[in-house]
Design a protein around this motif. Structure first.
Motif, short mmCIF file in Angstrom:
data_model
loop_
_atom_site.label_atom_id
_atom_site.label_comp_id
_atom_site.label_asym_id
_atom_site.label_seq_id
_atom_site.Cartn_x
_atom_site.Cartn_y
_atom_site.Cartn_z
N ARG A 98 -41.53 -2.12 -8.34
CA ARG A 98 -40.96 -3.44 -8.18
C ARG A 98 -41.86 -4.37 -7.37
O ARG A 98 -41.58 -5.56 -7.26
N ALA A 99 -42.92 -3.82 -6.73
CA ALA A 99 -43.79 -4.63 -5.88
C ALA A 99 -45.24 -4.27 -6.18
O ALA A 99 -45.64 -3.11 -6.03
N GLN A 100 -46.02 -5.25 -6.61
CA GLN A 100 -47.41 -5.01 -7.01
C GLN A 100 -48.35 -5.95 -6.25
O GLN A 100 -47.91 -6.80 -5.48
N MET A 101 -49.66 -5.77 -6.52
CA MET A 101 -50.66 -6.56 -5.81
C MET A 101 -51.79 -6.98 -6.75
O MET A 101 -52.20 -6.20 -7.61
N ILE A 102 -52.25 -8.21 -6.59
CA ILE A 102 -53.44 -8.71 -7.28
C ILE A 102 -54.53 -8.84 -6.22
O ILE A 102 -54.38 -9.59 -5.25
N PHE A 103 -55.63 -8.13 -6.41
CA PHE A 103 -56.66 -8.07 -5.38
C PHE A 103 -57.63 -9.24 -5.49
O PHE A 103 -57.70 -9.92 -6.51
#
Length: 327
Positions: A98-103
């Motif tokens: 449910r929680a992601q990251m774009i680096f």
């Protein structure tokens, strides 16, 4: 600011200290780098909270610590009512869907030895969401969502431009249908002409998939464009958090005023009358922050109490939070 004010993410006194050790055989801790030092804030469902500050102030570390890519030294992070700090194993992996990251850097965040299909399908396979033909169709759908040709699935990252690589990274972040995404300076490594395209894409995806963003950036003008609220960070602490328009028209903290005074204004008449605030000295080391207010060594308004007592990050009006004795 949403009408229902539903809180999606709540950070409470979060700290991330990196130990400083000495010795070759027996490593003894002799200090700590206080990258994130007692931060509290909330992110509302459906909003974009901008996070700004100088390089090295702890913005990226904060984003990674929230998602448990770094283990917090102390504090709590509540996501959809669950404390991420206490979760382990399968429970944590379930929440990470449910929680992601774009680096930040699309050149190093993608494995150069894997194809676009392998990059985007990896989270689908890890979480046992799709396999075979269903997985291929999902990857093609995600590429179409981010504005790339679905026939690119068998290409490698080196065959794409920086902007296209960042679109691939965004597609990977969307693969699991997350609700919250940390955007860690997703446009800083791109050409200016491409930055607006990526920001517009993020806004379109937010409307389409009902996403919530923590948008970390240096570009204050871009943050003003995409964010609904803005938090200002300095030396591991939040110094101001308020509505976007309030921050840019009437900043409260001296550090915020100095940051905004460096933003160019297109109107030459306004620019000529504006007073630029030049901060003297360098940012102190996060391993040895100053006593009292972290900003007292560079603040042009600092008084005696600023060097003795640490200001509380407090609510000074219904929509303004600030950490300054003089506000």
């Amino acid at each position: 600011m949403k009408a229902d004010n539903e809180v999606l993410l709540q950070v409470v006194n979060l700290e991330k200290h990196f130990p400083i050790t000495s010795g070759f055989v027996f490593e003894n801790q002799v200090g700590a780098v206080k990258a994130v030092d007692g931060i509290s804030f909330e992110v509302l469902k459906g909003e974009t909270l901008g996070l700004v500050g100088e390089s090295g102030c702890g913005k990226s570390t904060l984003g990674r610590t929230i998602l448990r890519l770094h283990r917090p030294t102390s504090g709590e992070v509540f996501f959809e009512g669950k404390n991420l700090v206490e979760l382990k194993g399968k429970a944590l992996r379930k929440v990470r869907r449910r929680a992601q990251m774009i680096f930040q850097d699309p050149y190093s965040s993608l494995n150069p030895r894997t194809t676009v299909y392998e990059i985007i399908s990896e989270p689908l396979q890890i979480h046992n969401i799709a396999t075979g033909k269903e997985c291929v169709e999902r990857v093609q759908e995600l590429l179409n969502n981010v504005g790339l040709n679905h026939r690119f699935v068998n290409r490698y990252p080196h065959e794409f431009s920086g902007g296209q690589r960042q679109r691939i990274a965004i597609a990977r972040a969307l693969a699991l249908n997350p609700e919250f995404i940390v955007c860690d300076e997703p446009i800083s490594a791109l050409d200016v002409s491409i930055q607006a395209q990526i920001v517009n894409l993020l806004e379109e995806l937010q409307d389409e998939f009902k996403l919530t963003f923590l948008f970390i950036a240096h570009d204050l003008s871009m943050v003003r464009h995409i964010s609904s609220r803005v938090a200002v960070m300095y030396l591991g602490k939040l110094v101001e958090l308020t509505d976007r328009d309030q921050l840019y028209t009437d900043p409260q903290h001296p550090y915020t005023k100095a940051l905004l005074s460096a933003v160019p204004i297109h109107d030459p008449l306004v620019e000529e009358k504006r007073r630029r605030i030049i901060l003297e000295g360098d940012v102190p080391s996060p391993a040895h922050p100053p006593k009292g207010c972290n900003f007292n060594t560079r603040c042009p308004l600092a008084e005696r109490k600023c060097f003795e007592d640490e200001p509380l990050f407090r609510q000074v009006s219904p929509d303004i939070w600030c950490a300054c004795h003089l506000v």
